[in-house]
Write an enzyme that holds these catalytic residues in place. Structure first.
Site, PDB file in Angstrom:
ATOM      1  N   HIS A 124      30.443  62.126  38.623  1.00  0.00           N
ATOM      2  CA  HIS A 124      31.402  61.100  39.050  1.00  0.00           C
ATOM      3  C   HIS A 124      32.800  61.698  38.923  1.00  0.00           C
ATOM      4  O   HIS A 124      33.127  62.319  37.905  1.00  0.00           O
ATOM      5  CB  HIS A 124      31.260  59.854  38.173  1.00  0.00           C
ATOM      6  CG  HIS A 124      32.468  58.975  38.214  1.00  0.00           C
ATOM      7  ND1 HIS A 124      32.982  58.499  39.393  1.00  0.00           N
ATOM      8  CD2 HIS A 124      33.291  58.531  37.223  1.00  0.00           C
ATOM      9  CE1 HIS A 124      34.065  57.780  39.121  1.00  0.00           C
ATOM     10  NE2 HIS A 124      34.270  57.789  37.819  1.00  0.00           N
ATOM     11  N   CYS A 165      32.059  52.755  37.625  1.00  0.00           N
ATOM     12  CA  CYS A 165      31.878  54.171  37.991  1.00  0.00           C
ATOM     13  C   CYS A 165      30.406  54.591  37.994  1.00  0.00           C
ATOM     14  O   CYS A 165      30.029  55.545  38.658  1.00  0.00           O
ATOM     15  CB  CYS A 165      32.665  55.068  37.040  1.00  0.00           C
ATOM     16  SG  CYS A 165      34.412  54.689  37.079  1.00  0.00           S
ATOM     17  N   ASN A 217      39.966  59.098  41.997  1.00  0.00           N
ATOM     18  CA  ASN A 217      38.747  58.476  41.460  1.00  0.00           C
ATOM     19  C   ASN A 217      38.424  57.254  42.317  1.00  0.00           C
ATOM     20  O   ASN A 217      39.175  56.279  42.322  1.00  0.00           O
ATOM     21  CB  ASN A 217      39.016  58.085  39.998  1.00  0.00           C
ATOM     22  CG  ASN A 217      37.844  57.421  39.318  1.00  0.00           C
ATOM     23  OD1 ASN A 217      36.901  56.970  39.982  1.00  0.00           O
ATOM     24  ND2 ASN A 217      37.891  57.344  38.005  1.00  0.00           N
TER      25      ASN A 217
HETATM   26  O1  UT7 Z   1      36.298  56.689  36.015  1.00  0.00           O
HETATM   27  C1  UT7 Z   1      36.212  55.898  34.868  1.00  0.00           C
HETATM   28  C2  UT7 Z   1      36.388  56.698  33.679  1.00  0.00           C
HETATM   29  N1  UT7 Z   1      37.757  57.106  33.551  1.00  0.00           N
HETATM   30  C3  UT7 Z   1      38.054  58.219  32.945  1.00  0.00           C
HETATM   31  O2  UT7 Z   1      37.158  58.944  32.578  1.00  0.00           O
HETATM   32  C4  UT7 Z   1      39.501  58.547  32.673  1.00  0.00           C
HETATM   33  C5  UT7 Z   1      39.646  59.198  31.337  1.00  0.00           C
HETATM   34  N2  UT7 Z   1      41.013  59.429  30.917  1.00  0.00           N
HETATM   35  C6  UT7 Z   1      41.843  60.281  31.576  1.00  0.00           C
HETATM   36  O3  UT7 Z   1      41.492  60.839  32.603  1.00  0.00           O
HETATM   37  C7  UT7 Z   1      43.186  60.586  30.949  1.00  0.00           C
HETATM   38  O4  UT7 Z   1      43.251  59.986  29.667  1.00  0.00           O
HETATM   39  C8  UT7 Z   1      44.388  60.092  31.811  1.00  0.00           C
HETATM   40  C9  UT7 Z   1      44.506  60.959  33.056  1.00  0.00           C
HETATM   41  C10 UT7 Z   1      44.223  58.657  32.181  1.00  0.00           C
HETATM   42  C11 UT7 Z   1      45.690  60.249  31.019  1.00  0.00           C
HETATM   43  O5  UT7 Z   1      45.860  61.577  30.598  1.00  0.00           O
HETATM   44  P1  UT7 Z   1      46.229  61.894  29.088  1.00  0.00           P
HETATM   45  O6  UT7 Z   1      46.307  63.339  29.001  1.00  0.00           O
HETATM   46  O7  UT7 Z   1      45.219  61.195  28.220  1.00  0.00           O
HETATM   47  O8  UT7 Z   1      47.677  61.265  28.938  1.00  0.00           O
HETATM   48  P2  UT7 Z   1      48.190  60.095  27.984  1.00  0.00           P
HETATM   49  O9  UT7 Z   1      47.693  58.770  28.436  1.00  0.00           O
HETATM   50  O10 UT7 Z   1      47.959  60.490  26.581  1.00  0.00           O
HETATM   51  O11 UT7 Z   1      49.744  60.124  28.264  1.00  0.00           O
HETATM   52  C12 UT7 Z   1      50.534  61.284  27.918  1.00  0.00           C
HETATM   53  C13 UT7 Z   1      51.963  61.015  28.327  1.00  0.00           C
HETATM   54  C14 UT7 Z   1      52.509  59.678  27.825  1.00  0.00           C
HETATM   55  O12 UT7 Z   1      53.875  59.860  27.513  1.00  0.00           O
HETATM   56  P3  UT7 Z   1      54.342  60.078  26.005  1.00  0.00           P
HETATM   57  O13 UT7 Z   1      53.912  58.842  25.260  1.00  0.00           O
HETATM   58  O14 UT7 Z   1      53.649  61.306  25.536  1.00  0.00           O
HETATM   59  O15 UT7 Z   1      55.818  60.233  26.134  1.00  0.00           O
HETATM   60  C15 UT7 Z   1      52.419  58.792  29.040  1.00  0.00           C
HETATM   61  O16 UT7 Z   1      53.349  57.751  29.032  1.00  0.00           O
HETATM   62  O17 UT7 Z   1      52.072  60.960  29.755  1.00  0.00           O
HETATM   63  C16 UT7 Z   1      52.712  59.749  30.148  1.00  0.00           C
HETATM   64  N3  UT7 Z   1      52.149  59.323  31.438  1.00  0.00           N
HETATM   65  C17 UT7 Z   1      52.607  59.769  32.626  1.00  0.00           C
HETATM   66  N4  UT7 Z   1      53.618  60.583  32.954  1.00  0.00           N
HETATM   67  C18 UT7 Z   1      53.830  60.815  34.264  1.00  0.00           C
HETATM   68  C19 UT7 Z   1      51.081  58.507  31.652  1.00  0.00           C
HETATM   69  N5  UT7 Z   1      50.863  58.395  32.972  1.00  0.00           N
HETATM   70  C20 UT7 Z   1      51.785  59.165  33.598  1.00  0.00           C
HETATM   71  C21 UT7 Z   1      52.068  59.443  34.938  1.00  0.00           C
HETATM   72  N6  UT7 Z   1      53.087  60.275  35.236  1.00  0.00           N
HETATM   73  N7  UT7 Z   1      51.327  58.935  35.957  1.00  0.00           N
END
Ligand code: UT7
Length: 335
Positions: free
Chosen positions: A262, A115, A292
């Site tokens: 980014h 990135c 992204n």
């Molecule tokens: O570009 C390089 C740098 N990258 C970044 O900066 C990305 C940084 N991270 C993020 O943007 C976020 O952490 C994500 C968008 C990747 C994830 O969001 P989050 O709010 O951190 O969600 P999470 O991973 O904590 O997941 C929350 C819940 C989980 O379910 P439970 O365990 O709470 O039941 C996941 O399984 O959301 C679930 N989940 C989804 N649900 C529906 C994860 N992905 C999805 C999905 N659709 N696509």
């Protein structure tokens, strides 16, 4: 002492639009979750047979950038190509661009900083121009993510985020002081390399070993991201590296005319905007349309902001990136 100036910008994204609803047909996800957590509404994916590859998209973006710069391929002295998704394991995409654009046998340098790749590439170009070694440098960021994502529910926390596309900038030598690229600031922290990584195939992990070593539920030839950990580091490093850039030029946050972060997650951009107390017209986001696009995200956003007339002569433009490595960086530009 020379300075380097961006004299042409271009971008290209594949025509094939993939909406959140489209993704919900192949994995357990939904539009509300994706929009709420990331801001993304849709992204572009290369469609089989459309002729696009990482290098091809890079060329399409570069042709626009060169035309706008009023330059021909033979005027370019160096290609810097940033990608995490090259067409081949080796050689890198830079040499493909040299061939496809019929350029002289100029050097082609491939940058592997994910990135932050475009900011790293811009910094390399800037140094070569400032030393007087080269006059015109083409910097490209291009990604074909869709070819390598796990498009099942198992991969949903990564696969819904990423999109395909390319952006390019032509940097040229200028002898006008106090304008162009004022400074670039680059960092890395390899301790967190595995928090956002694609483990193989690689020399450490060839395909047979990967299959043997790993249970089905943890497949290391798809990208892995520890989302929350990456998010927390991103907001800190974005802020640090923007401040570093401003301070080294004696600037304040009120001097920023346009911040191009980014496009990792709309929530990260909004956090940074709030922290620096920037109004909506001073931060450019287009993650809603493209997801992204890693190394391509800054040059695509920069191109669109410029096309929309949001960047004017004399503006202070700040680029900032954070991603896998971890790597991060910023560039302060006087337009
Ligand atoms: O570009 C390089 C740098 N990258 C970044 O900066 C990305 C940084 N991270 C993020 O943007 C976020 O952490 C994500 C968008 C990747 C994830 O969001 P989050 O709010 O951190 O969600 P999470 O991973 O904590 O997941 C929350 C819940 C989980 O379910 P439970 O365990 O709470 O039941 C996941 O399984 O959301 C679930 N989940 C989804 N649900 C529906 C994860 N992905 C999805 C999905 N659709 N696509």
């Amino acid at each position: 002492m020379y300075t380097s100036k961006i004299v042409g910008l271009g971008s290209y994204v594949p025509e094939n639009v993939v909406t959140n609803d489209d993704l919900s047909k192949v994995m357990d996800t939904n539009d509300a979750w994706i929009q709420e957590r990331t801001g993304i509404k849709e992204r572009r994916h290369i469609k089989k047979g459309d002729g696009n590859t990482t290098a091809v998209m890079g060329v399409k973006a570069s042709e626009i950038a060169l035309e706008r710069a009023g330059l021909k391929p033979e005027d370019i002295d160096l290609i810097v190509f940033a990608t995490l998704s090259p067409d081949m394991y080796f050689p890198g995409c830079g040499v493909q661009v040299q061939e496809m654009m019929n350029m002289r046998t100029i050097p082609a340098l491939d940058v592997r900083n994910q990135c932050s790749g475009f900011v790293y590439g811009l910094s390399v170009a800037d140094q070569f121009i400032k030393t007087g070694m080269y006059k015109n440098v083409l910097v490209i960021g291009s990604e074909n993510h869709s070819g390598g994502l796990d498009m099942t529910t198992r991969g949903r926390s990564v696969s819904v985020i990423f999109g395909d596309g390319a952006g390019a900038a032509v940097l040229s030598r200028s002898d006008k002081e106090g304008h162009g690229v004022l400074s670039t600031h680059l960092h890395s922290e390899g301790a967190h390399a595995k928090e956002l990584a694609l483990m193989g195939p690689s020399t450490e992990h060839w395909v047979p070993a990967l299959i043997e070593e790993n249970p089905q539920e943890d497949i290391p030839y798809y990208p892995y991201m520890n989302g929350q950990f990456v998010f927390k580091n991103a907001v800190v490093r974005f802020s640090e590296v923007i401040n570093e850039g401003l301070q080294s030029n004696g600037l304040n946050t009120t001097d920023i005319d346009m911040l191009i972060p980014h496009q990792a997650n709309l929530r990260i951009s909004q956090f940074v905007q709030k922290k620096f107390q920037l109004s909506d017209d001073k931060v450019y986001n287009n993650i809603q349309k493209y997801g992204n696009t890693t190394a391509a995200s800054i040059p695509i956003a920069l191109t669109e902001a410029w096309e929309e007339g949001k960047i004017k002569e004399g503006d202070t433009v700040v680029l900032a990136a954070f991603g896998s490595g971890f790597t991060w960086g910023s560039a302060i530009i006087k337009w």
